[in-house]
Motif scaffolding. Structure first.
Motif, mmCIF file in Angstrom:
data_model
loop_
_atom_site.group_PDB
_atom_site.id
_atom_site.type_symbol
_atom_site.label_atom_id
_atom_site.label_comp_id
_atom_site.label_asym_id
_atom_site.label_seq_id
_atom_site.Cartn_x
_atom_site.Cartn_y
_atom_site.Cartn_z
ATOM 1 N N GLU A 38 0.819 -1.207 0.000
ATOM 2 C CA GLU A 38 0.000 0.000 0.000
ATOM 3 C C GLU A 38 0.855 1.259 0.000
ATOM 4 O OE1 GLU A 38 -3.707 -0.178 2.481
ATOM 5 O OE2 GLU A 38 -2.781 -2.034 3.170
ATOM 6 N N GLN A 39 1.942 1.262 0.764
ATOM 7 C CA GLN A 39 2.814 2.424 0.795
ATOM 8 C C GLN A 39 3.509 2.618 -0.546
ATOM 9 O OE1 GLN A 39 3.280 4.876 3.243
ATOM 10 N NE2 GLN A 39 4.214 5.802 1.432
ATOM 11 N N MET A 40 3.996 1.528 -1.129
ATOM 12 C CA MET A 40 4.631 1.636 -2.440
ATOM 13 C C MET A 40 3.644 2.180 -3.468
ATOM 14 S SD MET A 40 7.207 -1.652 -2.823
ATOM 15 C CE MET A 40 6.134 -2.931 -2.152
ATOM 16 N N TRP A 41 2.401 1.730 -3.378
ATOM 17 C CA TRP A 41 1.385 2.188 -4.324
ATOM 18 C C TRP A 41 1.117 3.678 -4.143
ATOM 19 C CZ3 TRP A 41 0.811 -0.717 -8.232
ATOM 20 C CH2 TRP A 41 -0.235 -0.523 -9.139
ATOM 21 N N ARG A 42 1.083 4.139 -2.901
ATOM 22 C CA ARG A 42 0.888 5.571 -2.658
ATOM 23 C C ARG A 42 2.062 6.385 -3.195
ATOM 24 N NH1 ARG A 42 -1.459 3.643 2.280
ATOM 25 N NH2 ARG A 42 0.565 3.724 3.330
ATOM 26 N N ASP A 43 3.266 5.843 -3.092
ATOM 27 C CA ASP A 43 4.438 6.556 -3.606
ATOM 28 C C ASP A 43 4.371 6.718 -5.130
ATOM 29 O OD1 ASP A 43 5.423 6.701 -1.041
ATOM 30 O OD2 ASP A 43 6.789 4.993 -1.256
ATOM 31 N N LEU A 44 3.859 5.695 -5.809
ATOM 32 C CA LEU A 44 3.819 5.727 -7.270
ATOM 33 C C LEU A 44 2.626 6.503 -7.821
ATOM 34 C CD1 LEU A 44 4.789 2.075 -8.312
ATOM 35 C CD2 LEU A 44 6.220 4.111 -8.315
ATOM 36 N N ALA A 45 1.569 6.608 -7.041
ATOM 37 C CA ALA A 45 0.295 7.126 -7.550
ATOM 38 C C ALA A 45 0.403 8.471 -8.266
ATOM 39 C CB ALA A 45 -0.725 7.199 -6.420
ATOM 40 N N PRO A 46 1.158 9.461 -7.762
ATOM 41 C CA PRO A 46 1.163 10.763 -8.441
ATOM 42 C C PRO A 46 2.104 10.860 -9.636
ATOM 43 C CG PRO A 46 2.457 10.900 -6.432
ATOM 44 C CD PRO A 46 1.863 9.519 -6.464
ATOM 45 N N ASP A 63 -2.055 8.164 -21.565
ATOM 46 C CA ASP A 63 -3.278 8.289 -20.765
ATOM 47 C C ASP A 63 -3.747 6.918 -20.277
ATOM 48 O OD1 ASP A 63 -4.997 10.058 -19.516
ATOM 49 O OD2 ASP A 63 -6.489 10.000 -21.112
ATOM 50 N N GLY A 64 -2.791 6.147 -19.762
ATOM 51 C CA GLY A 64 -3.085 4.782 -19.347
ATOM 52 C C GLY A 64 -3.506 4.656 -17.896
ATOM 53 N N GLY A 65 -3.612 3.404 -17.458
ATOM 54 C CA GLY A 65 -4.028 3.104 -16.101
ATOM 55 C C GLY A 65 -2.843 2.895 -15.182
ATOM 56 N N ALA A 66 -3.143 2.761 -13.890
ATOM 57 C CA ALA A 66 -2.103 2.659 -12.869
ATOM 58 C C ALA A 66 -1.527 1.257 -12.743
ATOM 59 C CB ALA A 66 -2.666 3.104 -11.516
ATOM 60 N N TYR A 67 -2.277 0.229 -13.163
ATOM 61 C CA TYR A 67 -1.941 -1.141 -12.776
ATOM 62 C C TYR A 67 -1.143 -1.905 -13.822
ATOM 63 C CZ TYR A 67 -5.160 -0.321 -8.951
ATOM 64 O OH TYR A 67 -5.758 0.202 -7.830
ATOM 65 N N ASP A 68 -1.369 -1.598 -15.079
ATOM 66 C CA ASP A 68 -0.730 -2.336 -16.171
ATOM 67 C C ASP A 68 0.768 -2.107 -16.124
ATOM 68 O OD1 ASP A 68 0.209 -3.401 -18.520
ATOM 69 O OD2 ASP A 68 -1.115 -2.273 -19.837
ATOM 70 N N GLY A 69 1.491 -3.088 -15.600
ATOM 71 C CA GLY A 69 2.934 -3.009 -15.458
ATOM 72 C C GLY A 69 3.356 -2.817 -14.025
ATOM 73 N N LEU A 114 1.910 -2.968 -11.199
ATOM 74 C CA LEU A 114 1.449 -3.949 -10.214
ATOM 75 C C LEU A 114 2.419 -5.126 -10.123
ATOM 76 C CD1 LEU A 114 -0.712 -4.855 -8.205
ATOM 77 C CD2 LEU A 114 -1.884 -6.002 -10.114
ATOM 78 N N GLY A 115 2.977 -5.543 -11.249
ATOM 79 C CA GLY A 115 3.911 -6.664 -11.235
ATOM 80 C C GLY A 115 5.221 -6.345 -10.547
ATOM 81 N N VAL A 116 5.684 -5.100 -10.682
ATOM 82 C CA VAL A 116 6.944 -4.695 -10.044
ATOM 83 C C VAL A 116 6.750 -4.530 -8.544
ATOM 84 C CG1 VAL A 116 8.747 -2.938 -9.986
ATOM 85 C CG2 VAL A 116 7.718 -3.588 -12.170
ATOM 86 N N VAL A 117 5.692 -3.817 -8.156
ATOM 87 C CA VAL A 117 5.410 -3.612 -6.739
ATOM 88 C C VAL A 117 5.177 -4.955 -6.043
ATOM 89 C CG1 VAL A 117 3.699 -2.673 -5.135
ATOM 90 C CG2 VAL A 117 4.538 -1.266 -7.019
ATOM 91 N N SER A 118 4.418 -5.836 -6.683
ATOM 92 C CA SER A 118 4.120 -7.140 -6.081
ATOM 93 C C SER A 118 5.375 -7.983 -5.911
ATOM 94 C CB SER A 118 3.100 -7.891 -6.944
ATOM 95 O OG SER A 118 1.877 -7.193 -7.005
ATOM 96 N N ALA A 119 6.330 -7.845 -6.836
ATOM 97 C CA ALA A 119 7.577 -8.603 -6.726
ATOM 98 C C ALA A 119 8.368 -8.182 -5.493
ATOM 99 C CB ALA A 119 8.410 -8.418 -7.990
ATOM 100 N N PHE A 120 8.493 -6.859 -5.279
ATOM 101 C CA PHE A 120 9.183 -6.383 -4.078
ATOM 102 C C PHE A 120 8.437 -6.834 -2.819
ATOM 103 C CE2 PHE A 120 11.100 -2.842 -6.745
ATOM 104 C CZ PHE A 120 12.401 -3.306 -6.635
ATOM 105 N N ALA A 121 7.110 -6.725 -2.841
ATOM 106 C CA ALA A 121 6.320 -7.109 -1.667
ATOM 107 C C ALA A 121 6.416 -8.608 -1.392
ATOM 108 C CB ALA A 121 4.866 -6.696 -1.863
ATOM 109 N N ALA A 122 6.490 -9.422 -2.450
ATOM 110 C CA ALA A 122 6.611 -10.871 -2.260
ATOM 111 C C ALA A 122 7.955 -11.225 -1.620
ATOM 112 C CB ALA A 122 6.448 -11.587 -3.597
ATOM 113 N N ILE A 123 9.020 -10.535 -2.024
ATOM 114 C CA ILE A 123 10.313 -10.749 -1.381
ATOM 115 C C ILE A 123 10.222 -10.392 0.101
ATOM 116 C CG2 ILE A 123 12.674 -9.860 -1.245
ATOM 117 C CD1 ILE A 123 12.688 -9.723 -4.290
ATOM 118 N N ASP A 124 9.534 -9.303 0.426
ATOM 119 C CA ASP A 124 9.351 -8.933 1.829
ATOM 120 C C ASP A 124 8.624 -10.034 2.598
ATOM 121 O OD1 ASP A 124 10.542 -6.532 1.187
ATOM 122 O OD2 ASP A 124 8.646 -5.416 1.077
ATOM 123 N N ARG A 125 7.614 -10.639 1.977
ATOM 124 C CA ARG A 125 6.884 -11.730 2.634
ATOM 125 C C ARG A 125 7.838 -12.883 2.956
ATOM 126 N NH1 ARG A 125 3.006 -8.535 2.048
ATOM 127 N NH2 ARG A 125 0.890 -9.086 1.344
#
Length: 407
Positions: free
Chosen positions: A9-17, A84-90, A92-103
């Motif tokens: 969630e924090q990583m997503w907030r960092d990327l959002a803007p 003018d694309g979306g936030a998730y395409d691409g 999400l895979g990078v953020v999830s990879a870092f988060a999975a390593i944390d898990r």
């Protein structure tokens, strides 16, 4: 060492803007621009915060490695977007990879083989017109000579854009690829198969063959008022008829044919155009079906152009054949992913979108893809979305996959 890494969630907030349009809410994260530079800096910060070794391959791709040695498990995706694309395409895979390593680290897992997080360059082809350019260069599917000829819409050469962004160009096959044992890419689903199957996570079976073709219609510029309709050589009419023919040829289901980009000269309201350049995106269930689809659209365009007194030239810009993902790896991951697969077996569905995973699979790397449910199916749009609960399920699923492969 950098500050401690944040959760998903924090990583997503960092990327959002980063690169977000205040007008549409969509993203403009084209490669080697200021917005993409912020994303590259963020990736480096995430690697440093985890003590991961950072590497840039000279094609614009970034890699962060946990562990050492060969036979690595490659994960990740891309950070660039369509216009003018979306936030998730691409991302999400990078953020999830870092988060999975944390898990895994939180559970005390020590990898027996390296885990490498990748952020591939120019996956969308939104600036230089060749989709999956970073992975295509890394695998040799696109040659350095061909890449050096690429220009963006303003005529900026690829090498100049890279240098201006502080990326040292070293185009060509990447040495890191020889250290990869398999690739698992997590991606938001671009469709609604998982919604229909009531599953938060699924797997991909294959990628349809697809490509981009440039249609150059040429005619004669003239006055919009003084020129009689029957005296015109109007390439816009030829293009419009071809776009309608493409939709009719593709039909209501099955193949896909889309003209989504147009360039008109002289582009004046009160002038008959001299040239219309249109880009066709076409996809089909087999290589033969794709070839037949494009040939039929080009034939219809040429016939119309002949009647209009205009001319049509068709040039393929990037074409990717059908790719099936590794059957044994996919079956192995399906067993691991049963807790996230809904009421039955884990869904295994085809992808009609192209991915870096398809490029690596075509190059002989054992590859699998995880999809995270998309509640609307909308993608390549500011409305693209995935629920937080499903994104977190995707992280848990990817962590379970990595534990299966590296523990």
């Amino acid at each position: 060492m950098a500050d401690a890494p944040g959760d998903l969630e924090q990583m997503w907030r960092d990327l959002a803007p980063v690169g977000r349009s205040a007008r549409s809410g969509g993203y403009f994260r084209q490669p080697f621009t200021a917005a993409e530079g912020e994303l590259r800096a963020w990736f480096a910060e995430q690697a440093a915060a985890r003590g991961l070794a950072l590497e840039a391959d000279g094609n614009g791709t970034l890699l962060a490695t946990w562990g050492s040695g060969d036979d690595a498990v490659l994960v990740g995706s891309h950070l660039d977007s369509v216009l003018d694309g979306g936030a998730y395409d691409g991302p999400l895979g990078v953020v999830s990879a870092f988060a999975a390593i944390d898990r895994l680290r939180g559970r005390g897992v020590v990898p027996t083989r390296p885990v490498v997080v990748a952020a591939f360059a120019e996956e969308e082809g939104s600036r230089f017109g060749v989709a999956c350019l970073g992975s295509r260069l890394a695998t040799g599917a696109t040659t350095p000579d061909a890449a050096r000829e690429l220009r963006d819409r303003e005529g900026v050469p690829l090498l100049d854009a890279m240098a201006a962004a502080g990326v040292e160009p070293r185009l060509g096959p990447a040495p890191w690829l020889t250290r990869v044992g398999c690739f698992v890419e997590l991606h938001v689903e671009q469709g609604r198969d998982l919604v229909h199957r009531d599953a938060a996570v699924g797997l991909a079976s294959e990628i349809w063959p697809h490509g981009r073709w440039r249609f150059d219609f040429t005619g004669e510029a003239n006055h919009a008022g003084a020129t009689r309709m029957q005296d015109r050589r109007d390439p816009m009419l030829s293009y419009a008829a071809t776009a309608l023919a493409a939709a009719a040829t593709a039909g209501a289901s099955g193949p896909r044919a889309t003209f989504g980009r147009l360039d008109v000269a002289p582009n004046g309201t009160n002038a008959v155009p001299s040239r219309v350049t249109a880009w066709l995106d076409a996809r089909a269930g087999s290589d033969d079906a794709l070839e037949e689809l494009v040939e039929e659209i080009a034939r219809a365009g040429s016939e119309r152009a002949s009647g209009d007194g205009t001319a049509l030239a068709v040039t393929p810009e990037s074409v990717s054949g059908a790719v099936g993902f590794d059957v044994s790896l996919t079956a192995r991951l399906a067993r691991v992913l049963r807790p996230w697969g809904g009421p039955g077996e884990v869904p295994v569905v085809p992808s009609l979108a192209g991915h870096d995973a398809g490029v690596l699979a075509a190059a002989g790397v054992p590859t699998a893809m995880l999809f995270v449910r998309n509640p609307t199916g909308v993608s390549h749009s500011p409305a693209e979305h995935a629920d937080l609960a499903d994104c977190l399920a995707g992280v848990d699923a990817l962590a379970a996959v990595l534990e299966e492969l590296v523990a």
